[in-house]
Design a protein around this motif. Sequence first.
Motif, PDB file in Angstrom:
ATOM      1  N   MET A   9       0.944  -1.468  -0.103  1.00 19.49           N
ATOM      2  CA  MET A   9       0.172  -0.150  -0.140  1.00 19.49           C
ATOM      3  C   MET A   9       0.671   1.433   0.014  1.00 19.49           C
ATOM      4  SD  MET A   9      -3.218  -1.084  -0.168  1.00 19.49           S
ATOM      5  CE  MET A   9      -4.336   0.744   0.419  1.00 19.49           C
ATOM      6  N   GLY A  10       0.946   2.419  -0.958  1.00 22.72           N
ATOM      7  CA  GLY A  10       1.288   3.544  -0.894  1.00 22.72           C
ATOM      8  C   GLY A  10       0.670   4.610   0.120  1.00 22.72           C
ATOM      9  N   HIS A  11       1.142   5.929   0.084  1.00 26.28           N
ATOM     10  CA  HIS A  11       0.805   6.620   1.045  1.00 26.28           C
ATOM     11  C   HIS A  11      -0.185   7.695   1.132  1.00 26.28           C
ATOM     12  CE1 HIS A  11       4.716   7.141   2.530  1.00 26.28           C
ATOM     13  NE2 HIS A  11       5.491   7.086   1.780  1.00 26.28           N
ATOM     14  N   PRO A  12      -1.587   7.546   2.334  1.00 29.85           N
ATOM     15  CA  PRO A  12      -3.157   7.500   2.010  1.00 29.85           C
ATOM     16  C   PRO A  12      -2.688   9.535   1.448  1.00 29.85           C
ATOM     17  CG  PRO A  12      -2.310   7.664   4.509  1.00 29.85           C
ATOM     18  CD  PRO A  12      -1.045   6.813   3.768  1.00 29.85           C
TER      19      PRO A  12
ATOM     20  N   GLU B 241       4.045  12.776  -6.355  1.00 25.90           N
ATOM     21  CA  GLU B 241       3.555  12.305  -7.733  1.00 25.90           C
ATOM     22  C   GLU B 241       4.051  12.798  -8.930  1.00 25.90           C
ATOM     23  OE1 GLU B 241       1.235  10.695  -6.896  1.00 25.90           O
ATOM     24  OE2 GLU B 241       0.047  10.817  -8.852  1.00 25.90           O
ATOM     25  N   SER B 242       4.857  13.807  -9.108  1.00 23.00           N
ATOM     26  CA  SER B 242       5.566  14.603 -10.456  1.00 23.00           C
ATOM     27  C   SER B 242       6.720  14.253 -10.234  1.00 23.00           C
ATOM     28  CB  SER B 242       5.622  15.644 -10.305  1.00 23.00           C
ATOM     29  OG  SER B 242       6.622  16.527  -9.231  1.00 23.00           O
TER      30      SER B 242
ATOM     31  N   PHE C 203       3.777   5.511  -3.685  1.00 22.57           N
ATOM     32  CA  PHE C 203       2.783   6.580  -4.722  1.00 22.57           C
ATOM     33  C   PHE C 203       1.732   6.539  -3.786  1.00 22.57           C
ATOM     34  CE2 PHE C 203       2.458   1.421  -4.985  1.00 22.57           C
ATOM     35  CZ  PHE C 203       0.502   1.537  -4.776  1.00 22.57           C
ATOM     36  N   ILE C 204       0.477   7.367  -4.054  1.00 18.98           N
ATOM     37  CA  ILE C 204      -1.114   7.534  -3.422  1.00 18.98           C
ATOM     38  C   ILE C 204      -1.908   6.913  -3.870  1.00 18.98           C
ATOM     39  CG2 ILE C 204      -2.105   9.569  -3.122  1.00 18.98           C
ATOM     40  CD1 ILE C 204       0.276  11.475  -3.809  1.00 18.98           C
ATOM     41  N   GLY C 205      -1.963   6.683  -3.462  1.00 16.87           N
ATOM     42  CA  GLY C 205      -3.662   5.509  -3.686  1.00 16.87           C
ATOM     43  C   GLY C 205      -3.477   4.002  -3.381  1.00 16.87           C
ATOM     44  N   ASP C 206      -3.802   3.081  -4.115  1.00 17.13           N
ATOM     45  CA  ASP C 206      -3.763   1.539  -3.788  1.00 17.13           C
ATOM     46  C   ASP C 206      -3.530   0.717  -4.855  1.00 17.13           C
ATOM     47  OD1 ASP C 206      -6.413   2.159  -4.976  1.00 17.13           O
ATOM     48  OD2 ASP C 206      -7.868   0.923  -3.552  1.00 17.13           O
TER      49      ASP C 206
END
Length: 697
Positions: free
Chosen positions: A1-4, A190-191, A71-74
């Motif tokens: 899992m990524g960071h919330p 993200e970038s 990454f952000i999200g699942d």
Amino acid sequence: MGHPPLEFSDCYLDSPDFRERLKCYEQELERTNKFIKDVIKDGNALIAAIRSYSSAVQKFSQTLQSFQFDFIGDTLTDDEINIAESFKEFAELLQEVELERSMMVQNASDLLIKPLENFRKEQIGFTKERKKKFEKDGEKFYSMLDRHLHLSSKKKESQLQEADLQVDKERHNFFESSLEYVYQIQEVQESKKFSIVEPVLAFLHSLFTYNNLTVELTQDFLPYKQQLQLSLQNTRNHFSSTREELEDLKKRMKEAPQTCKLPGQPTIEGYLYTQEKWALGISWVKYYCQYEKEAKTLRMTPIDQKPGAKQGTLDLTLKSCVRRKTDSIDKRFCFDIETNERSGTITLQALSEANRRLWMEAMDGKEPIYHSPITKQEEMELNEVGFKFVRKCINAVETKGISTEGVYRTVGSNIQVQKLLNAFFDPKCPGDVDLQSSDWDIKTITSSLKFYLRNLSEPVMTYKLHKELVLAAKSENLDYRLGAIHALVYKLPDKNREMLELLIRHLVNVCEHSRENLMSPSNMGVIFGPTLMRAQEDTVAAMMNIKFQNIVVEILIEHFGKIYSGPPEDSAAPPVPPPRVAARRHKPITISKRPLRERPVFFGASVEESGGEYDGVPKPRPHGDKPVITRPPVRPPDPPCRAPIPQKLEQRPDLIAGTAEEMPSSVVASRTKFFETASRRTSSSSSPQGRIPGDES
């Protein structure tokens, strides 16, 4: 899992959990910063020392191997999977390069060092400056707030008003600093996926191109490079689309932070001070409180301010709430509550008068309920006039603008768009507008169509099916992905499905002219993903799913014939992929596990003279289940030359379709083989919308 994801609403509350999640982002930022420094250091060593070339490449390879993207999200998209695996692929390829003992790379500093240095200084450095301002403003605000809350209510009214203004000013400054810092640190997170990979990709291309001993390796690398460039460009497009939505959400949060509530969260939460009586006097203790109106439960978490102090979380059930009169206590912004668990009243102090009103409104206190004014724009409906408008827009585009470069991507004038919409949806004579007239250009028509679809009271693909569609797009199984979306399309209401079919059929027609208008299904997904699908809640987490909305629209365009040929056989049951020996899943592109062959003789020797046989078909070799880029025949190397400046792919036809020399038919065949979803991607014979990394035009 990524960071919330870090929600902008958390900036206003500044809860302990928010601080803890923010700390994880800061640690990741520091790790990325250290990684970039290592890459720059190792790259410079490679450029500076020909004698230590082999060891420098090996160290650089190990540095790349050690880094993994967070990454952000699942879930990652297919393109993000390619990017996430790219450093591993680079590292394994560099180990092979180390055996070649190549010559020094020219212009490597401009391709690798400067972009990474700029990213580290301009993006990561700017984020650290935001952090300093955030910490400074936070310390200043809480320090002033503590002093402010200890002011006696018996002071002069003018002094109290002045103190209130100062606290409100500092609170506003801190909230803005927090918003800007959270926005910036997530943007860098993200970038970096493409901002870090692109310079390394360009550096590797330079390394292989200008080394006469690795011409064969350069030819092997080109197909992988092109596919990774497409993944980077798609990820950049998704990022740009998501950033626009996040900027809009951030703007709305600045205007009214309390109106953007997350589903499933408490009715109200924030910091309160509680009056506690002790044997030696009275003290005020700081708590982080969360109140759920429906269950009337109040959770109070103590904030330890003294080392060694330990207090448990209190769970209370509210009985009543009454505003505390100012003349009855030497504190401001107080109110009393009664609970089932405690006898007597509990006196609480809010952070301001407005904050007290919000707490009392949530707790049904006797204070008059405070409402924030909320303006609601007139919403458009999916009715007969709307269908007429969409059909006229489609007819106008297909008649006079389907070959226009950047159709639907280019934005029209807001004034002209509003003029067209007001004229068409005029209640006195709805639909009485000739879009074939020269008064309306293509940009105005396409922008008006997107505006209408985006401002429907409910999106075309409905709120109800939104989560199911996003989950389908996240599936690794390509058969399930298509089957699930196929079934969900036929769960739409009749008028929504009719409108969706009308639009997707039109987008298919537009994409068939991609050679002229440069609009591929992927481009159309980026434009119409947020238009046809949108989440009901305005949250950062929802914005991070925009890339999967884009994929849904892309699949609808690429598989239009199958999806709209009829409903699935059993639309009531969940779609199941057809039985096959191995499920068809997306696998990261790879070059490191390609079949090996005998090293040929360079500088004019033919294949026959080198003792090898090559019929255009690679020899079978076990290499796992990843897609494989096969090696094409080798030709003599070109004379050494200066490193070229990155160009648009439109200006490099040899990197798009491939000539007889630059892109042999075996490469095209192998690319088709390892990309089973080739119909979703721009084929090797036409990808005019591609971009070389670093070209932002």
